[in-house]
Design a protein around this motif. Structure first.
Motif, short mmCIF file in Angstrom:
data_model
loop_
_atom_site.label_atom_id
_atom_site.label_comp_id
_atom_site.label_asym_id
_atom_site.label_seq_id
_atom_site.Cartn_x
_atom_site.Cartn_y
_atom_site.Cartn_z
N ASN A 54 -0.64 -9.35 -2.92
CA ASN A 54 -1.87 -9.59 -2.18
C ASN A 54 -1.61 -9.37 -0.69
O ASN A 54 -0.68 -9.92 -0.13
N ASN A 55 -2.44 -8.55 -0.08
CA ASN A 55 -2.34 -8.24 1.35
C ASN A 55 -0.99 -7.65 1.73
O ASN A 55 -0.53 -7.82 2.85
N THR A 56 -0.35 -6.98 0.81
CA THR A 56 0.92 -6.31 1.07
C THR A 56 0.68 -4.83 1.26
O THR A 56 -0.08 -4.22 0.52
N THR A 57 1.32 -4.25 2.26
CA THR A 57 1.21 -2.82 2.48
C THR A 57 2.44 -2.15 1.87
O THR A 57 3.56 -2.58 2.09
N LEU A 58 2.20 -1.11 1.09
CA LEU A 58 3.27 -0.35 0.47
C LEU A 58 3.34 1.03 1.09
O LEU A 58 2.30 1.63 1.40
N THR A 59 4.54 1.55 1.27
CA THR A 59 4.72 2.91 1.73
C THR A 59 5.10 3.76 0.53
O THR A 59 6.07 3.47 -0.16
N LEU A 60 4.31 4.78 0.28
CA LEU A 60 4.53 5.69 -0.83
C LEU A 60 5.25 6.92 -0.29
O LEU A 60 4.74 7.63 0.56
N ILE A 61 6.48 7.13 -0.77
CA ILE A 61 7.28 8.26 -0.31
C ILE A 61 7.51 9.21 -1.47
O ILE A 61 8.02 8.81 -2.51
N THR A 62 7.10 10.45 -1.29
CA THR A 62 7.32 11.49 -2.29
C THR A 62 7.24 12.84 -1.61
O THR A 62 6.97 12.91 -0.40
N SER A 63 7.45 13.90 -2.35
CA SER A 63 7.38 15.24 -1.76
C SER A 63 5.94 15.55 -1.36
O SER A 63 5.00 15.02 -1.92
N SER A 64 5.79 16.43 -0.36
CA SER A 64 4.44 16.79 0.07
C SER A 64 3.65 17.41 -1.06
O SER A 64 2.45 17.19 -1.18
N PHE A 65 4.31 18.17 -1.92
CA PHE A 65 3.65 18.79 -3.06
C PHE A 65 3.10 17.75 -4.03
O PHE A 65 2.04 17.91 -4.62
N HIS A 66 3.78 16.64 -4.17
CA HIS A 66 3.47 15.61 -5.16
C HIS A 66 2.56 14.49 -4.60
O HIS A 66 2.00 13.71 -5.35
#
Length: 102
Positions: A54-66
């Motif tokens: 709850n109210n947590t920010t996640l950073t999504l890291i992946t290739s630009s293509f994906h």
């Protein structure tokens, strides 16, 4: 990263990051998924087991293509206001080189 498909990509990436100095306690492995949808779903389940999201920010890291596909699938489970995207070019799956990826 996973041309042989014998070792899950998550395990290979975990080992790579550990060799680069990322502490094991700072990583969570999801290695049972067979596609991006399962990866997002199973990983978020792992996170929810260990943390209050709850109210947590996640950073999504992946290739630009994906990134577009992964972001869209993640938004099915998490409010997009709680997501930061960070795409990387890996020289294999990025838009300029995707055709070289098996």
């Amino acid at each position: 990263f996973n041309k042989d498909r014998k070792i899950p990509e998550a395990i290979k990436l975990y080992n790579y990051l550990y060799e680069k100095g990322v502490p094991k306690n700072d990583m969570i492995i999801e290695s049972k998924s067979k596609n991006t949808l399962e990866n997002v779903k199973f990983f978020l389940e792992l996170l929810k087991e260990q943390y209050n999201l709850n109210n947590t920010t996640l950073t999504l890291i992946t290739s630009s293509f994906h990134m577009k596909r992964c972001l869209g699938l993640t938004e099915m489970y998490i409010n997009k206001n709680n997501l930061i995207e960070s795409s990387v070019n890996d020289g294999i799956t990025d838009l300029e080189n995707w055709q070289n990826n098996i």
